[in-house]
Design an enzyme around this catalytic site. Sequence first.
Site, PDB file in Angstrom:
ATOM      1  N   GLY A 140       0.831  -1.204   0.000  1.00  0.00           N
ATOM      2  CA  GLY A 140       0.000   0.000   0.000  1.00  0.00           C
ATOM      3  C   GLY A 140       0.860   1.246   0.000  1.00  0.00           C
ATOM      4  O   GLY A 140       2.088   1.183   0.028  1.00  0.00           O
ATOM      5  N   GLY A 161       0.620   8.804   3.089  1.00  0.00           N
ATOM      6  CA  GLY A 161       1.292  10.089   3.114  1.00  0.00           C
ATOM      7  C   GLY A 161       2.779   9.966   3.401  1.00  0.00           C
ATOM      8  O   GLY A 161       3.575  10.790   2.960  1.00  0.00           O
ATOM      9  N   VAL A 221       4.569   0.958   1.410  1.00  0.00           N
ATOM     10  CA  VAL A 221       4.769  -0.135   2.364  1.00  0.00           C
ATOM     11  C   VAL A 221       4.922  -1.434   1.579  1.00  0.00           C
ATOM     12  O   VAL A 221       4.086  -1.755   0.734  1.00  0.00           O
ATOM     13  CB  VAL A 221       3.588  -0.254   3.353  1.00  0.00           C
ATOM     14  CG1 VAL A 221       3.863  -1.348   4.374  1.00  0.00           C
ATOM     15  CG2 VAL A 221       3.337   1.080   4.053  1.00  0.00           C
ATOM     16  N   ASP A 264      -5.400  10.782  13.697  1.00  0.00           N
ATOM     17  CA  ASP A 264      -5.817  10.392  12.346  1.00  0.00           C
ATOM     18  C   ASP A 264      -6.388   8.973  12.369  1.00  0.00           C
ATOM     19  O   ASP A 264      -6.002   8.122  11.574  1.00  0.00           O
ATOM     20  CB  ASP A 264      -4.632  10.484  11.382  1.00  0.00           C
ATOM     21  CG  ASP A 264      -5.069  10.460   9.912  1.00  0.00           C
ATOM     22  OD1 ASP A 264      -6.245  10.793   9.641  1.00  0.00           O
ATOM     23  OD2 ASP A 264      -4.249  10.113   9.047  1.00  0.00           O
TER      24      ASP A 264
END
Length: 363
Positions: free
Chosen positions: A77, A80, A84, A201
Amino acid sequence: MGVCYGKPHLPTPSSMGNVKSGQKPSASWCSAVSNNAARDKKASGDGKIVADPSLTLFSFAELKEATKNFRADALLGEGGFGRVYKGTLHGKQQSGRTETIVAVKVLNPAGAQGYTEWGREINFLGGLSHPNLTKLLGYCREDANLALVYEFMPMGSLEKQLFRKSSTGHLGWDVRLKIAVGAARGLAFLHNSNRKIIFRDFKSSNILLDESYMAKLTDFGLVRRGPPEGLSHVSTQFMGTFGYAAPEYKKTGRLYVKSDVYSFGIVLLEILTGLRACDPRIPQDNATLLEWTKPFLSSQTKLLTIMDSRLKGNYNVYSAFQIAQLALKCVEETPQIRPSMTIVVEELESIEAANAPRMLLKA
């Protein structure tokens, strides 16, 4: 901004609250503090703050070898911070294994997050240990190459399981409850730790799942310590995610511990409906999932019309309605009215416990 790699600074808990200097606390006050501490510890689960984490310092060459030179088919994935990758470490690791599957997060120099967030993950996550937080195994700092190495979570994120077309099948109701409870425990631990950590977040993409669908929070690049004693909030630049961020944080930059509670409420709505916080399928008159679902949450009959159709009715209607009521409490406009994550954990555990025998009867 420099990053310290020694022992993390762990402030001592402020156990005296509003008792004035030299004044002995009353027996009733001591009892209340003791009861609240025990309640918070129970909600947070088996977490602890580790005084001296032994993180591994990896070379960039080791991480290139582990990911086969960051091969495209190893990509898990992108966020920001950067990309990964799935990798395999060879040789004896801290766990005693000779081969360990890991997730390697590599900084994108042109990304939205950078050195500060990388260091923040090490300072925060490297000093925390809890079953519902992803485990940071080590890091790389070599010239401009910055990376973080985590335990690998085979089922990916809650976001992937709920929304992506490539995900196989769907999450059953009992699994969704299990994920909600685990994520709540992780968030409660952060709030109840000595550091009073605000996640900042919280969203479905930051909830990872292991092979048994145990939820573990990840991505600590934006976390903030809670407000100093005597203050209710932290003032900071907005760096959250639209659709999940609490209104007070978006409007004023004021960040409360209970701003996370609001975000948790949004994730509960995603679990109920199978729709994203900002979903293109939501009618244009209602910009967000909250705005669209709110009129349906206070009625058990209306709630049935917005439940995830992929569940095909295989859920307990009453437990779903209880989740909806809890979500409504979490997304209250005023932060002080929202429940603490300790209360949220207690309610979810109660809902899950009552749901289990009903699911067995259906099976």
